[in-house]
Write a protein that holds these residues in place. Structure first.
Motif, PDB file in Angstrom:
ATOM      1  N   UNK A  98      -4.674 -48.781  73.564  1.00  0.00           N
ATOM      2  CA  UNK A  98      -5.361 -49.867  74.282  1.00  0.00           C
ATOM      3  C   UNK A  98      -6.472 -49.317  75.174  1.00  0.00           C
ATOM      4  N   UNK A  99      -6.180 -48.248  75.900  1.00  0.00           N
ATOM      5  CA  UNK A  99      -7.190 -47.661  76.787  1.00  0.00           C
ATOM      6  C   UNK A  99      -8.360 -47.093  75.991  1.00  0.00           C
ATOM      7  N   UNK A 100      -8.054 -46.438  74.873  1.00  0.00           N
ATOM      8  CA  UNK A 100      -9.106 -45.823  74.068  1.00  0.00           C
ATOM      9  C   UNK A 100      -9.986 -46.876  73.395  1.00  0.00           C
ATOM     10  N   UNK A 101      -9.426 -48.023  73.101  1.00  0.00           N
ATOM     11  CA  UNK A 101     -10.234 -49.092  72.505  1.00  0.00           C
ATOM     12  C   UNK A 101     -11.339 -49.513  73.466  1.00  0.00           C
ATOM     13  N   UNK A 102     -11.007 -49.577  74.755  1.00  0.00           N
ATOM     14  CA  UNK A 102     -12.016 -49.910  75.769  1.00  0.00           C
ATOM     15  C   UNK A 102     -13.073 -48.811  75.826  1.00  0.00           C
ATOM     16  N   UNK A 103     -12.608 -47.541  75.862  1.00  0.00           N
ATOM     17  CA  UNK A 103     -13.554 -46.422  75.929  1.00  0.00           C
ATOM     18  C   UNK A 103     -14.458 -46.394  74.702  1.00  0.00           C
ATOM     19  N   UNK A 104     -13.868 -46.586  73.533  1.00  0.00           N
ATOM     20  CA  UNK A 104     -14.637 -46.562  72.283  1.00  0.00           C
ATOM     21  C   UNK A 104     -15.755 -47.601  72.318  1.00  0.00           C
ATOM     22  N   UNK A 105     -15.438 -48.786  72.839  1.00  0.00           N
ATOM     23  CA  UNK A 105     -16.454 -49.836  72.943  1.00  0.00           C
ATOM     24  C   UNK A 105     -17.614 -49.451  73.841  1.00  0.00           C
ATOM     25  N   UNK A 106     -17.335 -48.591  74.823  1.00  0.00           N
ATOM     26  CA  UNK A 106     -18.393 -48.131  75.731  1.00  0.00           C
ATOM     27  C   UNK A 106     -19.180 -46.961  75.143  1.00  0.00           C
ATOM     28  N   UNK A 107     -18.485 -46.099  74.396  1.00  0.00           N
ATOM     29  CA  UNK A 107     -19.124 -44.884  73.873  1.00  0.00           C
ATOM     30  C   UNK A 107     -20.061 -45.191  72.707  1.00  0.00           C
ATOM     31  N   UNK A 108     -19.629 -46.064  71.795  1.00  0.00           N
ATOM     32  CA  UNK A 108     -20.390 -46.260  70.554  1.00  0.00           C
ATOM     33  C   UNK A 108     -21.859 -46.625  70.767  1.00  0.00           C
ATOM     34  N   UNK A 109     -22.198 -47.529  71.704  1.00  0.00           N
ATOM     35  CA  UNK A 109     -23.630 -47.820  71.891  1.00  0.00           C
ATOM     36  C   UNK A 109     -24.440 -46.585  72.272  1.00  0.00           C
ATOM     37  N   UNK A 110     -23.817 -45.632  72.973  1.00  0.00           N
ATOM     38  CA  UNK A 110     -24.533 -44.416  73.378  1.00  0.00           C
ATOM     39  C   UNK A 110     -24.749 -43.469  72.207  1.00  0.00           C
ATOM     40  N   UNK A 111     -23.935 -43.617  71.166  1.00  0.00           N
ATOM     41  CA  UNK A 111     -24.080 -42.765  69.983  1.00  0.00           C
ATOM     42  C   UNK A 111     -25.048 -43.364  68.977  1.00  0.00           C
ATOM     43  N   UNK A 112     -25.526 -44.567  69.271  1.00  0.00           N
ATOM     44  CA  UNK A 112     -26.384 -45.265  68.312  1.00  0.00           C
ATOM     45  C   UNK A 112     -27.831 -45.339  68.771  1.00  0.00           C
ATOM     46  N   UNK A 113     -28.133 -44.682  69.877  1.00  0.00           N
ATOM     47  CA  UNK A 113     -29.519 -44.678  70.341  1.00  0.00           C
ATOM     48  C   UNK A 113     -29.890 -43.283  70.825  1.00  0.00           C
TER      49      UNK A 113
END
Length: 516
Positions: free
Chosen positions: A130-145
């Motif tokens: 559950x905690x990592x799902x929140x983190x993943x949602x925050x990290x992915x936009x930074x990996x796409x730009x």
């Protein structure tokens, strides 16, 4: 639009990043030529053939295939028309002496197995996910730009993400918050090896790797992971792009701070509007440019960078079937000691970890009927360690064989081997131009992440774009694909600014023809 008005891109290297970029560019109207030094495509993820046996040289599974599907969709193609993808259930078998942990995407089943093997940790597994799902949602936009300037940290997505990224903790430190059993911690930290790093040093951000596996699954393309890159090559040629194998690039041609094309080793000069570099980053900046062109990346400065560990690879064509899962990891008695020996002391471990890939269990295309193509990986120090690989070569092979023979299903493996090849860190460097033999490229320590990692475009040199594991967002196939998407988007934005946008895909498709 007539051919002479199309923008031309020269791509150096037919690895995953170069092929992804070439596919996106060719599918969106660019004239594309890919130049590959090796006789085969795929770079570190190329196909290796020994007699009638076929192997993936490097990556052996796909994470997040939806990224691939999106890239194929952008150019009007369907990944499923080219590649037959099989999900792996369980994800892998993790062997800890007397315990074998076989997690899957089914959270309830995985939690039940944790309760049985590592009692008292099952609720913490749910909390971790559950905690990592929140983190993943925050990290992915930074990996796409891109992160090409310091002010990129001031954008809203970065400001809201940074408190969640755990950059000041380590992967092992984060997992210690959740799990009390050391072996269970290892089961969720060994993925740091995908970055070639120690979980005790790797920034805590990268706990998302184990989350991604457990959330989205792992996949095997029939024919091997390299089948994906052959599919990309098929799409490139459908759009009129050209892939030149056994065709090394000698130098990027630069005039007045601007790339004008490439000089091939055979003496031919190729003019191009854009040069996309997919060669190993450190090798490229120290070999493909005249001295002085890249003041930020001189040979001296590249020596000071941090690099991932390396790997010794044993590819075996074996008579008979092997009763092992698709993926198996065998941990040593003290994993921390093993990892420190690889990354800190840079010596060969007496008790190494071992990864065994047995794809023939699922895929009959890789070996003759009734036989098996086995891939064995042992993490090792890179070439900055004081190891004489010519002298140690046979010792390493023997150590790997003995480690395998201790596995009951492989007790008689030696007598069944029909084809065999050992590939060492020295081979990675000499045969595939991998700097320091660092199989997973530049390390992902804090000083080499996001803005501090090589950018997708050189600041001091125009019209050169970078893709692959050595640039932002990093190594591993999903992030390499993202590097290609970022760089292609930057190319298109650059061309839009100069009002010379190439023909959009929808207008080009009738001329190029559809895939059937």
């Amino acid at each position: 639009m007539p051919n002479q008005q199309r923008k031309r891109a020269a791509v150096i290297g037919a690895g995953p990043g170069g092929l992804a970029a070439a596919m996106l560019l060719s599918g969106q109207g660019y004239e594309v030529d890919v130049y590959e030094k090796q006789p085969v495509i795929g770079g570190r993820s190329s196909r290796l053939e020994l007699g009638e046996y076929k192997f993936d040289r490097g990556a052996t599974f796909l994470m997040m295939p939806q990224l691939l599907e999106e890239m194929f969709d952008v150019v009007g193609r369907k990944l499923s028309d080219y590649v037959d993808m099989k999900e792996l259930t369980p994800l892998y078998a993790l062997n800890f002496g007397d315990k074998v942990f076989t997690p899957s995407r089914d959270r309830e089943k995985t939690a039940a197995q944790i309760k049985e093997l590592f009692p008292g940790n099952e609720d913490n597994y749910h909390r971790f996910m559950q905690d990592e799902e929140v983190k993943f949602g925050k990290v992915m936009p930074l990996l796409r730009r891109p992160f090409g300037k310091l002010t990129d940290y001031l954008r809203k997505d970065a400001i809201t993400a940074l408190p969640k990224l755990d950059i000041h903790n380590t992967v092992y430190g984060i997992l210690s918050r959740y799990f009390t059993d050391e072996r269970l911690r290892w089961a969720f930290t060994f993925q740091s090896k995908y970055l070639g790093m120690s979980a005790w040093d790797c920034p805590g951000t990268f706990t998302i790797l184990s989350f991604i596996e457990h959330q989205y699954g792992l996949y095997h393309p029939i024919g091997g992971v390299n089948r994906v890159f052959h599919a990309m090559a098929d799409v490139i040629t459908e759009f009129g792009g050209r892939i030149h194998t056994s065709c090394p690039v000698d130098q990027v041609i630069v005039r007045n701070g601007r790339a004008e094309g490439v000089l091939l080793e055979n003496g031919e000069r190729i003019e191009a509007d854009h040069v996309v570099v997919n060669a190993d980053f450190a090798h490229a900046v120290t070999n493909l440019f005249e001295p002085g062109v890249l003041k930020k990346y001189t040979p001296e400065k590249m020596k000071q960078k941090k690099y991932s560990c390396s790997t010794a690879m044993l590819y075996l064509g074996v008579d008979g079937e092997i009763d092992l899962p698709h993926h198996s990891v065998y941990f040593p008695d003290d994993y921390r000691v093993n990892v420190d020996e690889i990354t800190k002391h840079k010596v060969l471990s007496a008790d190494p970890s071992l990864y065994i890939h047995n794809p023939s269990k699922l895929d009959s295309t890789l070996a003759p009927a009734g036989k098996s193509a086995i891939y064995v990986l042992m993490p090792t120090p890179n070439l900055t360690g004081d190891i004489d690989w010519e002298k140690e070569r046979e010792n390493v092979r023997e150590a790997m064989m003995k480690r395998m023979e201790a596995i009951p299903q492989l007790a008689d493996i030696r007598s069944r081997i029909e084809e065999s090849l050992l590939f060492t860190p020295l081979d990675w460097a000499n045969e595939l131009d991998v700097y320091n033999g660092a199989t997973f490229n530049m390390a992902h320590n804090l000083g080499q992440m996001m803005y501090l990692r090589p950018h997708n475009q050189f600041e001091e040199l125009k019209q050169v774009w970078l893709v692959g594991g050595g640039t932002h967002p990093g190594s591993g196939l999903p992030t390499i694909f993202e590097s290609a998407r970022i760089s292609v988007r930057l190319i298109q934005e650059e061309d839009a600014r100069t009002q010379s946008r190439p023909t959009p895909y929808v207008q080009q498709s009738a001329e190029a023809g559809g895939h059937s």
